[in-house]
Design a protein around this motif. Structure first.
Motif: not given
Length: 109
Positions: A44-48, A56-60, A63-68
């Motif tokens: 699981t990756g995360q970013f803001v 490309a995924i999520g919003r500004r 916090l976005e959590m993505v199955e990577e």
């Protein structure tokens, strides 16, 4: 045999097959008569995404959590490795605005 490198990158699980296809076409994953060699590990990756980002995924600002998937493969020669990294950075294959990757020079023992 030329200098060997290991490429490690992270990508959304839904995009990993398209990315592998692109990097293999550029010359990654060839080893002693085998082709399309790699190793993948889910996580699981995360970013803001900041205000200047174009995610490309999520919003500004959220916090976005993505199955990577973490993918590791080998490349032979600096020319091939540069071509493979260019293929990885191609937004048609990798959806992230800024793909995360490492290139590690390998030693023969």
């Amino acid at each position: 045999m030329g200098t060997r490198y290991k490429l490690v990158f992270f990508a959304p699980a839904a995009s990993i097959e398209a990315i592998k296809k692109a990097i293999f076409a550029a010359g990654a994953g060839q080893h002693d008569g085998y082709t399309e060699c790699c190793f993948t590990t889910p996580g699981t990756g995360q970013f803001v995404a900041g205000q200047m980002a174009n995610p490309a995924i999520g919003r500004r600002g959220i916090l976005e959590m993505v199955e990577e998937v973490r993918c590791e493969t080998s490349c032979v020669g600096s020319y091939t490795t540069k071509r493979v990294v260019e293929a990885l950075k191609n937004l048609e294959a990798h959806p992230y605005e800024v793909p995360v990757y490492e290139v590690i020079k390998l030693e023969d023992f």
